[in-house]
Design an enzyme around this catalytic site. Structure first.
Site, PDB file in Angstrom:
ATOM      1  N   GLY A 258      -0.269  -6.924  -8.358  1.00 23.22           N
ATOM      2  CA  GLY A 258      -0.538  -5.970  -7.294  1.00 23.22           C
ATOM      3  C   GLY A 258      -1.541  -6.550  -6.323  1.00 23.22           C
TER       4      GLY A 258
ATOM      5  N   GLU B 179      -6.071 -14.337 -12.571  1.00 24.04           N
ATOM      6  CA  GLU B 179      -5.896 -14.985 -11.257  1.00 24.04           C
ATOM      7  C   GLU B 179      -4.834 -16.086 -11.312  1.00 24.04           C
ATOM      8  OE1 GLU B 179      -7.158 -13.530  -8.809  1.00 24.04           O
ATOM      9  OE2 GLU B 179      -8.963 -12.513  -9.521  1.00 24.04           O
TER      10      GLU B 179
ATOM     11  N   TYR C 251     -11.319  -9.606   2.200  1.00 17.93           N
ATOM     12  CA  TYR C 251     -10.049  -8.922   1.958  1.00 17.93           C
ATOM     13  C   TYR C 251     -10.232  -7.431   1.727  1.00 17.93           C
ATOM     14  CZ  TYR C 251      -8.405 -13.682   1.002  1.00 17.93           C
ATOM     15  OH  TYR C 251      -8.091 -15.005   1.100  1.00 17.93           O
TER      16      TYR C 251
ATOM     17  N   CYS D 105      -6.706   4.353   5.131  1.00 18.62           N
ATOM     18  CA  CYS D 105      -6.343   5.775   5.149  1.00 18.62           C
ATOM     19  C   CYS D 105      -6.820   6.545   3.920  1.00 18.62           C
ATOM     20  CB  CYS D 105      -4.831   5.944   5.316  1.00 18.62           C
ATOM     21  SG  CYS D 105      -3.846   5.461   3.883  1.00 18.62           S
TER      22      CYS D 105
END
Length: 182
Positions: A10, A84, A169, A143
């Site tokens: 994800g 990772e 990020y 949002c």
């Protein structure tokens, strides 16, 4: 009996490492021998620990090349945990197959897509081999909805391999990604 591969994937800030650490704890509570690995390139929080964004962590072997994993495995090893995975070379695919054939369960966590929405090759290879895929979402930084599936780079250059955290990020939903990318 063959081992099982679980891939947790994800965007950033979706809890991939936290989920991986929970599986480490389950194996340790079951008194199973484990080996935990991270890429040497990722030293954001610690050089020899896998650490989640919330600060939880476990000791890990920091390695440069995937083949090095095999040096730390013995007959007592029941679970291998790799964080990772997108930063590892594609040879990780063959290493994981070898571990599975030895009857070792493997748990991998990593980003599926770059900030440009290109697949990370090593993660994609592992997804094709997985017995179980856990696809995580994050809260969209823009949002506030729990539907972020993409990572957006907000600082630094355009390179796709660029280790960083919140300074570089954010996690966003597709609508906000498209809006922010213009």
């Amino acid at each position: 009996m063959a081992g099982k591969l679980t891939v947790i994937t994800g965007p950033m800030y979706s809890g991939k490492t936290t989920e991986l650490l929970s599986f480490v704890e389950i194996y340790r509570l079951g008194r199973k021998e484990v080996a935990v690995f991270k890429p040497e390139i990722d030293n954001r929080y610690h050089s020899t620990m896998i650490v989640s964004h919330s600060g939880d962590g476990v000791e890990a072997f920091a390695i440069k090349k995937s083949k090095e994993i095999l040096e730390y495995i013995d007959q007592k090893t029941k679970g291998v945990f790799i964080d990772e995975v997108q930063f590892f070379d594609t040879e990780l695919f063959d290493v994981v197959k070898e571990l599975l054939d030895k009857g070792i369960d493997v748990f991998c966590a990593g980003l599926d897509l770059t900030h440009k929405q290109n697949p990370f090759e090593t993660t994609s290879l592992l997804l094709s081999l997985a017995d179980t895929v856990i696809k995580k979402k994050a809260v969209c930084h823009r949002c506030g909805e729990y539907n972020a599936t993409l990572t957006l780079k907000i600082a630094g250059g355009e390179e796709e391999i660029d280790v960083g955290g919140q300074e570089k990020y954010i996690a966003v939903c597709r609508n906000c990604y498209n809006t922010l990318k213009g």
